[in-house]
Design a protein around this motif. Structure first.
Motif, PDB file in Angstrom:
ATOM      1  N   UNK A  55       0.825  -1.193   0.000  1.00 51.99           N
ATOM      2  CA  UNK A  55       0.000   0.000   0.000  1.00 51.99           C
ATOM      3  C   UNK A  55       0.860   1.245   0.000  1.00 51.99           C
ATOM      4  N   UNK A  56       0.563   2.173   0.895  1.00 53.92           N
ATOM      5  CA  UNK A  56       1.306   3.428   0.959  1.00 53.92           C
ATOM      6  C   UNK A  56       2.754   3.175   1.358  1.00 53.92           C
ATOM      7  N   UNK A  57       3.679   3.854   0.693  1.00 53.65           N
ATOM      8  CA  UNK A  57       5.095   3.698   0.964  1.00 53.65           C
ATOM      9  C   UNK A  57       5.509   4.615   2.115  1.00 53.65           C
ATOM     10  N   UNK A  58       6.167   4.046   3.117  1.00 58.21           N
ATOM     11  CA  UNK A  58       6.648   4.827   4.248  1.00 58.21           C
ATOM     12  C   UNK A  58       8.045   5.332   3.942  1.00 58.21           C
ATOM     13  N   UNK A  59       8.222   6.638   3.997  1.00 58.86           N
ATOM     14  CA  UNK A  59       9.516   7.240   3.707  1.00 58.86           C
ATOM     15  C   UNK A  59      10.383   7.242   4.956  1.00 58.86           C
ATOM     16  N   UNK A  60      11.636   6.850   4.803  1.00 60.93           N
ATOM     17  CA  UNK A  60      12.557   6.740   5.931  1.00 60.93           C
ATOM     18  C   UNK A  60      13.659   7.779   5.835  1.00 60.93           C
ATOM     19  N   UNK A  61      13.862   8.498   6.926  1.00 64.22           N
ATOM     20  CA  UNK A  61      14.982   9.432   7.037  1.00 64.22           C
ATOM     21  C   UNK A  61      16.078   8.738   7.840  1.00 64.22           C
ATOM     22  N   UNK A  64      13.151  15.138  12.549  1.00 66.42           N
ATOM     23  CA  UNK A  64      12.396  14.206  11.722  1.00 66.42           C
ATOM     24  C   UNK A  64      13.137  12.925  11.376  1.00 66.42           C
ATOM     25  N   UNK A  65      14.385  12.780  11.840  1.00 60.93           N
ATOM     26  CA  UNK A  65      15.113  11.535  11.596  1.00 60.93           C
ATOM     27  C   UNK A  65      14.369  10.385  12.259  1.00 60.93           C
ATOM     28  N   UNK A  66      14.100   9.316  11.499  1.00 61.94           N
ATOM     29  CA  UNK A  66      13.349   8.213  12.110  1.00 61.94           C
ATOM     30  C   UNK A  66      14.097   6.893  12.146  1.00 61.94           C
ATOM     31  N   UNK A  67      15.327   6.853  11.606  1.00 53.71           N
ATOM     32  CA  UNK A  67      16.143   5.641  11.717  1.00 53.71           C
ATOM     33  C   UNK A  67      17.608   6.032  11.821  1.00 53.71           C
ATOM     34  N   UNK A 102      13.701  12.609  18.554  1.00 48.76           N
ATOM     35  CA  UNK A 102      12.825  11.899  19.497  1.00 48.76           C
ATOM     36  C   UNK A 102      11.984  10.795  18.887  1.00 48.76           C
ATOM     37  N   UNK A 103      11.828  10.778  17.566  1.00 45.89           N
ATOM     38  CA  UNK A 103      10.992   9.766  16.929  1.00 45.89           C
ATOM     39  C   UNK A 103      11.816   8.669  16.259  1.00 45.89           C
ATOM     40  N   UNK A 104      13.121   8.743  16.422  1.00 45.24           N
ATOM     41  CA  UNK A 104      13.999   7.807  15.713  1.00 45.24           C
ATOM     42  C   UNK A 104      14.088   6.457  16.419  1.00 45.24           C
ATOM     43  N   UNK A 105      14.169   5.412  15.616  1.00 43.97           N
ATOM     44  CA  UNK A 105      14.563   4.099  16.118  1.00 43.97           C
ATOM     45  C   UNK A 105      16.060   3.962  15.863  1.00 43.97           C
ATOM     46  N   UNK A 165      15.249   1.193  28.793  1.00 48.67           N
ATOM     47  CA  UNK A 165      14.612   1.446  30.091  1.00 48.67           C
ATOM     48  C   UNK A 165      14.399   2.944  30.294  1.00 48.67           C
ATOM     49  N   UNK A 166      15.308   3.744  29.727  1.00 51.11           N
ATOM     50  CA  UNK A 166      15.215   5.195  29.845  1.00 51.11           C
ATOM     51  C   UNK A 166      14.339   5.824  28.758  1.00 51.11           C
ATOM     52  N   UNK A 167      13.715   4.985  27.950  1.00 47.40           N
ATOM     53  CA  UNK A 167      12.772   5.487  26.965  1.00 47.40           C
ATOM     54  C   UNK A 167      13.282   5.616  25.554  1.00 47.40           C
ATOM     55  N   UNK A 168      14.510   5.173  25.285  1.00 47.61           N
ATOM     56  CA  UNK A 168      15.060   5.245  23.934  1.00 47.61           C
ATOM     57  C   UNK A 168      14.538   4.067  23.111  1.00 47.61           C
ATOM     58  N   UNK A 169      14.087   4.339  21.908  1.00 50.72           N
ATOM     59  CA  UNK A 169      13.627   3.282  21.002  1.00 50.72           C
ATOM     60  C   UNK A 169      14.852   2.684  20.307  1.00 50.72           C
ATOM     61  N   UNK A 170      15.527   1.781  21.001  1.00 56.19           N
ATOM     62  CA  UNK A 170      16.781   1.222  20.503  1.00 56.19           C
ATOM     63  C   UNK A 170      16.718  -0.300  20.478  1.00 56.19           C
ATOM     64  N   UNK A 171      17.397  -0.887  19.493  1.00 56.74           N
ATOM     65  CA  UNK A 171      17.541  -2.332  19.408  1.00 56.74           C
ATOM     66  C   UNK A 171      19.011  -2.653  19.173  1.00 56.74           C
ATOM     67  N   UNK A 172      19.392  -3.867  19.519  1.00 56.43           N
ATOM     68  CA  UNK A 172      20.774  -4.289  19.337  1.00 56.43           C
ATOM     69  C   UNK A 172      20.838  -5.405  18.307  1.00 56.43           C
ATOM     70  N   UNK A 173      21.614  -5.183  17.255  1.00 58.92           N
ATOM     71  CA  UNK A 173      21.820  -6.178  16.203  1.00 58.92           C
ATOM     72  C   UNK A 173      23.210  -6.782  16.393  1.00 58.92           C
ATOM     73  N   UNK A 174      23.249  -7.950  17.008  1.00 60.67           N
ATOM     74  CA  UNK A 174      24.524  -8.588  17.328  1.00 60.67           C
ATOM     75  C   UNK A 174      24.865  -9.675  16.316  1.00 60.67           C
ATOM     76  N   UNK A 175      26.117  -9.739  15.864  1.00 60.51           N
ATOM     77  CA  UNK A 175      26.530 -10.864  15.019  1.00 60.51           C
ATOM     78  C   UNK A 175      26.300 -12.213  15.685  1.00 60.51           C
ATOM     79  N   UNK A 176      26.275 -12.251  17.021  1.00 62.35           N
ATOM     80  CA  UNK A 176      26.036 -13.499  17.722  1.00 62.35           C
ATOM     81  C   UNK A 176      24.575 -13.929  17.642  1.00 62.35           C
TER      82      UNK A 176
END
Length: 289
Positions: free
Chosen positions: A22-28, A107-110, A165-168, A226-237
């Motif tokens: 459907x609609x394309x989501x634009x990523x910054x 507006x950075x989202x990634x 504030x909206x970035x992952x 825990x402090x509210x940051x939308x963060x993930x960890x991509x580990x080679x392991x």
């Protein structure tokens, strides 16, 4: 045309990028970090970056951006990663370039980020392993510095959230650089694996450090969440099948540079223990966007 679409879909799937329905989501997208983020050792360096930031068109960030672009999902893209950067260097001018964090927008989202090992002089430690003996005191010293590195990364992630504030934020890890065991028999290996260069004990303790770095980054990301940051960890392991057998001194095609980086016309010591083009592609495959 149909075959082209099928091939493109397969490439995007390998990078974990699904074409939008459907609609394309634009990523910054903004890429921040050190030599693992910039692609030191992966070749095809962008104008003006060879010899300083070593920013490669083959880096994992560039590959993720290319996948998003091909899917029609890339709104804007900025890559300011630079070889040698520690966490503190992202907030100040470094190598005659503006502070990396200045590339962030509301507006950075990634954000893709690899950073931390320069906080503990991991490259210096690797040099000791190659040129002398890094077992014992050198290993203990770098392990003792990991908690501070973790605190630095958490603070950096918090600062990124303030600016965007909206970035992952996807923090991409380093993994292991060398095999933990003796050389496999009958396999042509990089000269860095030669007798008297990296002993079995050094490989074992070196991998304790690599594992410690991975665990520290995982904990730092968890604390930031825990402090509210939308963060993930991509580990080679997290994807052992992707990297298994491809460290230096293992039987598979190496995903990292060894003494080949010291040959005439190559990058030199800065690229040793760094992912080559295949290694950067493997890191890109960890990123889910």
């Amino acid at each position: 045309m149909k075959r082209t679409i099928v091939v493109l879909t397969a490439v995007l799937a390998a990078l974990g990028i699904a074409p939008a329905a459907g609609a394309t989501r634009s990523t910054s997208l903004v890429v921040l970090g050190d030599s693992y983020a910039s692609g030191t050792g992966a070749g095809s360096y962008q104008d003006g970056t060879a010899g300083n930031c070593w920013r490669s068109n083959n880096s994992y960030g560039e590959q993720v951006a290319a996948g998003l672009r091909a899917a029609g999902r890339l709104g804007s893209f900025t890559n300011v990663s630079c070889s040698g950067a520690a966490t503190a260097d992202l907030s100040r001018p470094f190598k005659d370039r503006p502070a990396q964090l200045d590339a962030l927008r509301r507006g950075t989202d990634l954000v893709l980020l690899t950073v931390g090992t320069n906080d503990v002089d991991y490259a210096t430690y690797g040099g000791i392993c190659v040129q002398a003996d890094c077992t014992g005191a050198p290993t203990e010293a770098i392990l003792a510095r990991l908690p501070q590195m973790g605190g630095n990364v958490t603070a950096l992630l918090t600062e990124i959230r303030k600016r965007s504030p909206y970035a992952r934020v996807v923090v991409v890890g380093y993994g292991r650089q060398v095999s933990a065991s003796d050389n496999p028999p009958g396999v042509a290996l990089d000269p860095i694996c030669g007798e008297g260069v990296l002993t079995t004990a050094e490989r074992s303790q070196g991998n304790q450090v690599a594992d410690g770095i991975d665990a520290t980054l995982r904990s730092a990301v968890a604390e930031a969440r825990y402090q509210g940051v939308n963060a993930t960890y991509a580990s080679p392991f997290s994807r052992p099948g992707t990297f298994e057998g491809h460290a230096l001194c293992e039987s598979g095609t190496p995903f990292l540079r060894g003494f080949d980086a010291l040959a005439p016309g190559q990058e030199g010591p800065e690229a040793v223990f760094h992912p080559n083009q295949q290694g950067q592609a493997a890191l890109a495959s960890l990123v889910r966007v």
